[in-house]
Design a protein around this motif. Structure first.
Motif, mmCIF file in Angstrom:
data_model
loop_
_atom_site.group_PDB
_atom_site.id
_atom_site.type_symbol
_atom_site.label_atom_id
_atom_site.label_comp_id
_atom_site.label_asym_id
_atom_site.label_seq_id
_atom_site.Cartn_x
_atom_site.Cartn_y
_atom_site.Cartn_z
ATOM 1 N N ASN A 129 0.872 -1.219 0.044
ATOM 2 C CA ASN A 129 0.056 -0.003 0.146
ATOM 3 C C ASN A 129 0.782 1.190 -0.123
ATOM 4 O OD1 ASN A 129 -2.318 -1.406 0.094
ATOM 5 N ND2 ASN A 129 -2.537 -1.483 2.308
ATOM 6 N N LYS A 130 2.073 1.231 1.084
ATOM 7 C CA LYS A 130 2.905 2.204 0.824
ATOM 8 C C LYS A 130 3.382 2.386 -0.382
ATOM 9 C CE LYS A 130 4.099 1.957 5.828
ATOM 10 N NZ LYS A 130 4.977 1.698 6.750
ATOM 11 N N ALA A 131 3.923 1.460 -1.244
ATOM 12 C CA ALA A 131 4.390 1.612 -2.499
ATOM 13 C C ALA A 131 3.393 2.044 -3.461
ATOM 14 C CB ALA A 131 4.749 0.093 -2.979
ATOM 15 N N VAL A 132 2.128 1.977 -3.523
ATOM 16 C CA VAL A 132 1.292 2.213 -4.345
ATOM 17 C C VAL A 132 1.188 3.811 -4.360
ATOM 18 C CG1 VAL A 132 -1.220 2.603 -4.939
ATOM 19 C CG2 VAL A 132 -0.293 0.262 -4.578
ATOM 20 N N GLU A 133 1.070 4.141 -2.939
ATOM 21 C CA GLU A 133 1.200 5.728 -2.551
ATOM 22 C C GLU A 133 2.286 6.565 -3.225
ATOM 23 O OE1 GLU A 133 0.684 6.018 1.503
ATOM 24 O OE2 GLU A 133 -1.225 5.387 1.728
ATOM 25 N N ALA A 134 3.542 5.839 -2.777
ATOM 26 C CA ALA A 134 4.937 6.348 -3.426
ATOM 27 C C ALA A 134 4.817 6.362 -5.083
ATOM 28 C CB ALA A 134 6.127 5.602 -3.161
ATOM 29 N N LYS A 135 4.192 5.272 -5.796
ATOM 30 C CA LYS A 135 4.018 5.475 -7.122
ATOM 31 C C LYS A 135 3.316 6.763 -7.504
ATOM 32 C CE LYS A 135 1.780 3.346 -11.163
ATOM 33 N NZ LYS A 135 0.790 2.291 -11.488
ATOM 34 N N GLY A 136 2.074 6.896 -6.903
ATOM 35 C CA GLY A 136 1.531 8.035 -7.142
ATOM 36 C C GLY A 136 2.308 9.522 -6.910
ATOM 37 N N LYS A 137 2.978 9.565 -5.840
ATOM 38 C CA LYS A 137 3.796 10.982 -5.995
ATOM 39 C C LYS A 137 4.798 11.109 -6.982
ATOM 40 C CE LYS A 137 2.803 10.957 -0.785
ATOM 41 N NZ LYS A 137 3.339 10.723 0.502
ATOM 42 N N LEU A 138 5.340 9.733 -7.311
ATOM 43 C CA LEU A 138 6.566 9.783 -8.443
ATOM 44 C C LEU A 138 5.972 10.312 -9.598
ATOM 45 C CD1 LEU A 138 8.406 6.509 -7.369
ATOM 46 C CD2 LEU A 138 9.391 8.690 -7.418
ATOM 47 N N ILE A 139 4.481 9.848 -10.000
ATOM 48 C CA ILE A 139 4.119 9.876 -11.180
ATOM 49 C C ILE A 139 3.964 11.514 -11.219
ATOM 50 C CG2 ILE A 139 2.120 9.873 -12.536
ATOM 51 C CD1 ILE A 139 3.860 7.559 -12.965
ATOM 52 N N GLU A 140 3.345 12.093 -10.005
ATOM 53 C CA GLU A 140 3.212 13.570 -10.074
ATOM 54 C C GLU A 140 4.404 14.259 -10.173
ATOM 55 O OE1 GLU A 140 1.567 14.511 -6.100
ATOM 56 O OE2 GLU A 140 -0.334 13.421 -6.338
ATOM 57 N N ILE A 141 5.529 13.861 -9.840
ATOM 58 C CA ILE A 141 6.886 14.510 -9.690
ATOM 59 C C ILE A 141 7.207 14.424 -11.283
ATOM 60 C CG2 ILE A 141 9.125 14.494 -9.405
ATOM 61 C CD1 ILE A 141 8.642 13.621 -6.534
ATOM 62 N N ILE A 142 7.165 13.183 -11.829
ATOM 63 C CA ILE A 142 7.305 13.109 -13.234
ATOM 64 C C ILE A 142 6.384 14.043 -14.432
ATOM 65 C CG2 ILE A 142 6.993 11.488 -15.338
ATOM 66 C CD1 ILE A 142 7.897 9.279 -13.229
ATOM 67 N N ARG A 143 5.317 14.215 -14.031
ATOM 68 C CA ARG A 143 4.474 14.949 -14.712
ATOM 69 C C ARG A 143 4.905 16.577 -14.744
ATOM 70 N NH1 ARG A 143 -1.600 12.558 -12.825
ATOM 71 N NH2 ARG A 143 -1.308 10.662 -14.365
ATOM 72 N N ASP A 144 5.328 16.928 -13.329
ATOM 73 C CA ASP A 144 6.021 18.233 -12.987
ATOM 74 C C ASP A 144 7.017 18.519 -13.950
ATOM 75 O OD1 ASP A 144 5.758 20.681 -11.476
ATOM 76 O OD2 ASP A 144 7.815 20.100 -10.666
ATOM 77 N N ARG A 145 8.106 17.551 -13.725
ATOM 78 C CA ARG A 145 9.281 17.621 -14.616
ATOM 79 C C ARG A 145 8.959 17.578 -16.058
ATOM 80 N NH1 ARG A 145 12.950 19.699 -12.053
ATOM 81 N NH2 ARG A 145 14.432 19.171 -13.728
ATOM 82 N N LEU A 146 7.969 16.773 -16.520
ATOM 83 C CA LEU A 146 7.785 16.882 -18.098
ATOM 84 C C LEU A 146 6.997 18.251 -18.513
ATOM 85 C CD1 LEU A 146 6.169 13.513 -18.379
ATOM 86 C CD2 LEU A 146 8.114 14.342 -19.452
ATOM 87 N N GLU A 147 6.380 19.110 -17.742
ATOM 88 C CA GLU A 147 5.978 20.264 -17.870
ATOM 89 C C GLU A 147 7.057 21.289 -17.919
ATOM 90 O OE1 GLU A 147 2.966 21.336 -15.117
ATOM 91 O OE2 GLU A 147 1.613 19.669 -15.585
ATOM 92 N N LYS A 148 8.340 21.051 -17.145
ATOM 93 C CA LYS A 148 9.245 22.074 -17.386
ATOM 94 C C LYS A 148 10.441 21.770 -18.343
ATOM 95 C CE LYS A 148 8.152 22.938 -12.457
ATOM 96 N NZ LYS A 148 8.880 23.188 -10.751
ATOM 97 N N ALA A 149 10.161 20.618 -19.106
ATOM 98 C CA ALA A 149 11.028 20.201 -20.032
ATOM 99 C C ALA A 149 11.457 21.203 -20.875
ATOM 100 C CB ALA A 149 10.672 18.960 -20.540
ATOM 101 N N ASN A 150 12.839 21.248 -21.090
ATOM 102 C CA ASN A 150 13.321 22.343 -22.164
ATOM 103 C C ASN A 150 13.973 21.612 -23.323
ATOM 104 O OD1 ASN A 150 13.410 24.479 -20.198
ATOM 105 N ND2 ASN A 150 15.219 23.572 -19.222
#
Length: 430
Positions: free
Chosen positions: A206-227
């Motif tokens: 369950n903790k891993a599922v929560e961590a996955k969700g947070k990692l995906i949020e960070i990935i999306r944020d990084r994609l939005e800021k991609a140069n």
């Protein structure tokens, strides 16, 4: 139940003999010490291919080069990946779990990303992090080789695949490190949670599922800021069908599995060339790039980072003369196959010179990173990173490992010497 009341009955198959049937499930015995388990069965039954029962499923273990080559080569279409049931929920759809035309499509996209010209673009990031992590190892005290290499590989993963600048993003690196660790702990607990709940708590999943969700949020944020020109921009333009595919593959690339595998190989390299008696080998590897290649091949042969791989048989076929029935699980054992005496004489000996003749052909038989059509797509990047780190170490240091340390290996989920493997590095005189 299948195999109950059957003890030491030879399995007679039209194409060969896989040893003896076993009473009951052997999962606990296997996961406690897979190498001891496998070696015991191979020795007892005088065969490098045997059958047991694992995760409540009849399972054939392959410990020959020919068996592995058949599995990942001409017979690969008869099998499906054996880990999807355990890992898909924490990774989502990606190239690892895909089959058929879908797998080909995703691999074609990834090949474009990891072609040699693109790999070369990672060089500045690689060199900067090598200097950062390995310039000051002559501390006068012993340091944990595995932890140092893992920290380096973790930062490199974030730098390459998320375009995180290490010196400017310590908080981001720390958060990402915590999340991928939590995510990984959930992954390695899944088989036990499904089959043997008394071994682990489902809360880890369950903790891993929560961590996955947070990692995906960070990935999306990084994609939005991609140069434009950065890796994140290139991967969005590579040809994936949608952003979910991009996100799932980035999650795969930054998984804790990646730095653990790098740390495993680099730690084994450190161990293999440690001590005064290995000074001539260190010198030769320092001045002779080809010899260093042979050293690294021998390190990966003897101490592969992954124990092996699992497949499920969807159509009966023959592997190294053994008939494998539909519905059977198959595990290819990298550690055992790399010690197949038919291919590698004196298999337990560390002999870089064995690669001097026909080295390119022999290398194709190694299965450190899978094999056949499913071989790791980033192999050129992996080899470049490992060789650059080893070259830097050889050019700048001599080193020793304390003789009183327990140098036995743990093999699951990623191989590495047990304990911290404390090493002392001494800077070379100019």
């Amino acid at each position: 139940m299948f195999y109950n009341n059957i003890n030491k009955q030879i399995i007679n198959m039209s194409y060969g003999n896989v040893g003896y049937m076993f009473v009951g499930d052997k999962s606990i015995e296997f996961y406690r010490d897979p190498i001891t388990f496998v070696n015991k069965q191979m020795q007892e039954h005088d065969t490098r291919i045997f059958q047991s029962r694992l995760l409540n499923k009849p399972t054939i273990f392959l410990g020959t080069i020919q068996g592995v080559q058949d599995l990942v080569g001409e017979c690969s279409h008869n099998f499906e990946m054996g880990y999807k049931v355990f890992m898909h929920g924490l990774y989502g759809d990606n190239v690892v779990f895909s089959e058929g035309e879908e797998a080909k499509r995703l691999r074609d996209v990834l090949h474009c990303i990891f072609q040699p010209d693109n790999v070369q673009q990672f060089n500045n990031k690689l060199q900067d992090l090598i200097v950062k992590h390995f310039s000051h190892m002559d501390t006068g005290t012993e340091i944990s080789a595995y932890e140092r290499f893992k920290h380096f590989a973790t930062e490199l993963s974030f730098s390459i695949f998320l375009d995180v600048v290490p010196d400017h993003s310590d908080e981001v690196n720390e958060l990402l490190s915590q999340l991928i660790t939590t995510h990984w702990h959930g992954i390695i607990s899944v088989p036990l949670s499904l089959r043997m709940p008394y071994w682990g708590s489902k809360s880890g999943y369950n903790k891993a599922v929560e961590a996955k969700g947070k990692l995906i949020e960070i990935i999306r944020d990084r994609l939005e800021k991609a140069n434009k020109g950065d890796f994140l921009h290139r991967i969005t333009e590579a040809g994936f069908q949608n952003q979910t595919e991009v996100e799932n593959h980035l999650l795969l690339f930054i998984s804790a599995l990646v730095p653990k595998a790098f740390a495993s190989i680099l730690t084994s390299f450190t161990l293999a060339l440690s001590g005064q008696d290995k000074s001539s080998q260190r010198h030769q590897a320092c001045v002779d790039s080809k010899y260093l290649d042979h050293v690294l091949l021998e390190v990966q042969r003897l101490w592969p980072p992954f124990f092996g791989g699992r497949r499920l048989t969807r159509k009966s076929c023959v592997l190294d003369g053994i008939q494998v029935q539909q519905g059977t699980a198959v595990i290819y054992m990298t550690h055992a196959a790399h010690r197949d005496p038919k291919v590698f004489p004196d298999p337990e000996e560390f002999k870089p010179e064995r690669w001097e003749e026909n080295g390119d052909e022999l290398e194709k038989l190694l299965c450190c990173y899978g094999g056949g059509k499913r071989k790791c797509i980033g192999i050129q990047l992996i080899k470049k990173i490992i060789k650059e780190v080893c070259t830097f170490m050889l050019s700048n240091y001599d080193w020793t490992v304390s003789s009183d340390q327990d140098l036995e290996y743990k093999w699951l989920p990623v191989s590495r010497p047990k304990g911290q493997l404390m090493a002392r590095f001494v800077e070379k005189l100019a």
